[in-house]
Motif scaffolding. Structure first.
Motif, PDB file in Angstrom:
ATOM      1  N   GLY A 106      92.259 -86.340 -42.262  1.00 34.37           N
ATOM      2  CA  GLY A 106      92.834 -87.145 -41.178  1.00 34.37           C
ATOM      3  C   GLY A 106      94.347 -87.257 -41.219  1.00 34.37           C
ATOM      4  O   GLY A 106      94.941 -88.006 -40.434  1.00 34.37           O
ATOM      5  N   ALA A 107      94.994 -86.488 -42.108  1.00 37.50           N
ATOM      6  CA  ALA A 107      96.457 -86.555 -42.190  1.00 37.50           C
ATOM      7  C   ALA A 107      97.108 -85.871 -40.989  1.00 37.50           C
ATOM      8  O   ALA A 107      98.294 -86.075 -40.728  1.00 37.50           O
ATOM      9  CB  ALA A 107      96.940 -85.914 -43.484  1.00 37.50           C
ATOM     10  N   GLY A 108      96.317 -85.051 -40.281  1.00 35.85           N
ATOM     11  CA  GLY A 108      96.837 -84.365 -39.094  1.00 35.85           C
ATOM     12  C   GLY A 108      97.064 -82.878 -39.323  1.00 35.85           C
ATOM     13  O   GLY A 108      97.699 -82.205 -38.501  1.00 35.85           O
ATOM     14  N   LYS A 109      96.508 -82.355 -40.409  1.00 31.97           N
ATOM     15  CA  LYS A 109      96.763 -80.958 -40.774  1.00 31.97           C
ATOM     16  C   LYS A 109      96.396 -79.981 -39.651  1.00 31.97           C
ATOM     17  O   LYS A 109      97.207 -79.160 -39.245  1.00 31.97           O
ATOM     18  CB  LYS A 109      95.958 -80.570 -42.043  1.00 31.97           C
ATOM     19  N   SER A 110      95.141 -80.073 -39.167  1.00 34.99           N
ATOM     20  CA  SER A 110      94.723 -79.048 -38.206  1.00 34.99           C
ATOM     21  C   SER A 110      95.436 -79.212 -36.868  1.00 34.99           C
ATOM     22  O   SER A 110      95.822 -78.217 -36.250  1.00 34.99           O
ATOM     23  CB  SER A 110      93.204 -79.004 -38.047  1.00 34.99           C
ATOM     24  N   THR A 111      95.646 -80.463 -36.442  1.00 33.78           N
ATOM     25  CA  THR A 111      96.335 -80.695 -35.159  1.00 33.78           C
ATOM     26  C   THR A 111      97.727 -80.074 -35.199  1.00 33.78           C
ATOM     27  O   THR A 111      98.152 -79.364 -34.280  1.00 33.78           O
ATOM     28  CB  THR A 111      96.466 -82.218 -34.911  1.00 33.78           C
ATOM     29  N   ARG A 114      92.833 -93.024 -36.806  1.00 29.33           N
ATOM     30  CA  ARG A 114      92.886 -91.783 -36.019  1.00 29.33           C
ATOM     31  C   ARG A 114      91.490 -91.216 -35.810  1.00 29.33           C
ATOM     32  O   ARG A 114      91.127 -90.809 -34.711  1.00 29.33           O
ATOM     33  CB  ARG A 114      93.749 -90.733 -36.745  1.00 29.33           C
ATOM     34  N   ARG A 115      90.710 -91.168 -36.896  1.00 32.79           N
ATOM     35  CA  ARG A 115      89.346 -90.637 -36.790  1.00 32.79           C
ATOM     36  C   ARG A 115      88.506 -91.507 -35.844  1.00 32.79           C
ATOM     37  O   ARG A 115      87.700 -90.993 -35.069  1.00 32.79           O
ATOM     38  CB  ARG A 115      88.668 -90.636 -38.167  1.00 32.79           C
ATOM     39  N   GLU A 118      89.250 -90.660 -32.335  1.00 30.32           N
ATOM     40  CA  GLU A 118      88.643 -89.371 -31.956  1.00 30.32           C
ATOM     41  C   GLU A 118      87.164 -89.550 -31.652  1.00 30.32           C
ATOM     42  O   GLU A 118      86.644 -89.034 -30.665  1.00 30.32           O
ATOM     43  CB  GLU A 118      88.761 -88.369 -33.111  1.00 30.32           C
ATOM     44  N   LEU A 130     104.610 -91.276 -37.779  1.00 33.91           N
ATOM     45  CA  LEU A 130     105.201 -90.179 -36.994  1.00 33.91           C
ATOM     46  C   LEU A 130     104.208 -89.694 -35.941  1.00 33.91           C
ATOM     47  O   LEU A 130     102.991 -89.778 -36.148  1.00 33.91           O
ATOM     48  CB  LEU A 130     105.549 -88.994 -37.909  1.00 33.91           C
ATOM     49  N   SER A 131     104.739 -89.160 -34.847  1.00 28.35           N
ATOM     50  CA  SER A 131     103.856 -88.577 -33.827  1.00 28.35           C
ATOM     51  C   SER A 131     103.520 -87.138 -34.230  1.00 28.35           C
ATOM     52  O   SER A 131     104.184 -86.558 -35.098  1.00 28.35           O
ATOM     53  CB  SER A 131     104.554 -88.581 -32.467  1.00 28.35           C
TER      54      SER A 131
HETATM   55  O1  CDP Z   1      93.021 -81.805 -40.249  1.00 23.91           O
HETATM   56  P1  CDP Z   1      93.094 -83.251 -40.645  1.00 23.91           P
HETATM   57  O2  CDP Z   1      91.805 -83.784 -41.153  1.00 23.91           O
HETATM   58  O3  CDP Z   1      94.224 -83.520 -41.601  1.00 23.91           O
HETATM   59  O4  CDP Z   1      93.457 -84.091 -39.360  1.00 23.91           O
HETATM   60  P2  CDP Z   1      93.131 -83.723 -37.824  1.00 23.91           P
HETATM   61  O5  CDP Z   1      91.748 -83.187 -37.706  1.00 23.91           O
HETATM   62  O6  CDP Z   1      94.262 -82.903 -37.299  1.00 23.91           O
HETATM   63  O7  CDP Z   1      93.107 -85.155 -37.134  1.00 23.91           O
HETATM   64  C1  CDP Z   1      94.237 -85.935 -37.016  1.00 23.91           C
HETATM   65  C2  CDP Z   1      94.114 -86.879 -35.810  1.00 23.91           C
HETATM   66  O8  CDP Z   1      95.230 -87.754 -35.851  1.00 23.91           O
HETATM   67  C3  CDP Z   1      94.181 -86.162 -34.472  1.00 23.91           C
HETATM   68  O9  CDP Z   1      93.394 -86.897 -33.556  1.00 23.91           O
HETATM   69  C4  CDP Z   1      95.642 -86.245 -34.081  1.00 23.91           C
HETATM   70  O10 CDP Z   1      95.853 -86.289 -32.679  1.00 23.91           O
HETATM   71  C5  CDP Z   1      96.083 -87.572 -34.706  1.00 23.91           C
HETATM   72  N1  CDP Z   1      97.474 -87.620 -35.204  1.00 23.91           N
HETATM   73  C6  CDP Z   1      98.001 -86.618 -35.975  1.00 23.91           C
HETATM   74  O11 CDP Z   1      97.320 -85.623 -36.245  1.00 23.91           O
HETATM   75  N2  CDP Z   1      99.297 -86.664 -36.458  1.00 23.91           N
HETATM   76  C7  CDP Z   1     100.070 -87.726 -36.180  1.00 23.91           C
HETATM   77  N3  CDP Z   1     101.299 -87.765 -36.655  1.00 23.91           N
HETATM   78  C8  CDP Z   1      99.536 -88.760 -35.420  1.00 23.91           C
HETATM   79  C9  CDP Z   1      98.228 -88.682 -34.943  1.00 23.91           C
END
Ligand code: CDP
Ligand code: CDP
Length: 230
Positions: free
Chosen positions: A13-18, A155-156, A159, A205-206
């Motif tokens: 949930g750190a945002g790696k894949s996004t 964040r999760r 989603e 951070l966004s």
């Molecule tokens: O891959 P990982 O498990 O690290 O995270 P993810 O699947 O990319 O999910 C991150 C969620 O947080 C998504 O819904 C993004 O829109 C949101 N988000 C982010 O990725 N980064 C930020 N700085 C803020 C929000």
């Protein structure tokens, strides 16, 4: 630039894949979601009724599967033995089982082999837990992306709510913390920051701010402006 390798590791949930998808698009690199590969093995193990502690059978399963990550616009379709499992690998059951399967050295060895093979022939942005430390130790840019547990759980939750699957925040926090602990404490290739990784805390951070920071680090590494920018 096209052979550049960017490694992004960090907890759930750190945002790696996004962020990795955006960086890959901006730099013209291929995005590889290694978590999807572990999830694919977990899905097939569940479907085959294999005991999650049966290391031998799980290693054999990982070796026998034909796992492909097919780019589809900005997304990746995950195809296993010619079957599209992109949605199925995100189920709660897979999420609860995957980190146990990811502790098995034989499973990891099979998947790392595929990951390295992909990165041999083209530039990639690869995200996971052991990319900077094990899979691509020579990656030009390594990122360790974090955020507070509270923020990652929120964040999760958002989603899941968007998909019509409301969950309890405390339960979600517990489940994420449990997976993080298993991923960080396992014996083989645990989640940890590579010595030469840049740490980015995305708590406040966004998505675009994080992506921008990584693109800038890549540009700085190349030492020249990207073609087609500005
Ligand atoms: O891959 P990982 O498990 O690290 O995270 P993810 O699947 O990319 O999910 C991150 C969620 O947080 C998504 O819904 C993004 O829109 C949101 N988000 C982010 O990725 N980064 C930020 N700085 C803020 C929000
Ligand atoms: O997106 P999310 O953070 O939920 O997890 P993921 O990236 O889809 O990864 C799922 C699980 O696969 C992780 O919790 C790890 O147990 C495992 N994994 C791993 O061990 N090594 C990797 N390079 C990628 C994922």
């Amino acid at each position: 630039m096209n052979r550049m390798k960017v490694a992004i590791d960090g907890p759930a949930g750190a945002g790696k894949s996004t962020v990795a998808k955006i960086v890959a698009e901006r730099l013209g690199l291929l995005y590889i979601d290694t978590g999807a590969m572990y999830r694919a093995v977990a899905l097939k193990a569940i479907q085959a009724g294999i005991d999650l502690s049966d290391q031998e059978s799980l290693t054999r399963l990982a070796a026998d599967l034909d796992i492909r990550l097919n780019p589809d616009g900005r997304q990746l379709r995950v195809v296993v033995n010619n079957q599209d499992v992109t949605d199925q690998i995100r189920s709660q059951q897979v999420t609860e089982s995957v980190s146990q399967i990811a502790t098995i050295p034989g499973v990891r060895a099979q998947l790392v082999k595929i990951q390295r093979r992909i990165a041999q022939t083209q530039g990639v942005v690869m995200d996971g837990r052991d990319i900077g430390t094990q899979v691509l130790p020579n990656a030009e840019v390594k990122i360790f992306l974090t955020a507070s547990l509270q923020e990652r759980a929120e964040r999760r939750m958002q989603e899941l709510a968007a998909k019509g699957e409301p969950v309890n925040l405390e339960e979600l926090k517990n489940s994420i913390a449990k997976r993080d602990a298993r991923d960080s404490q396992r014996e083989f290739s645990p989640l940890c920051k590579a010595e030469d990784a840049h740490v980015i805390d995305s708590t406040s951070l966004s998505v675009s701010q994080v992506a921008e920071q990584i693109v800038e680090l890549c540009k700085a590494h190349i030492g020249t402006n990207l073609q087609g920018e500005e």
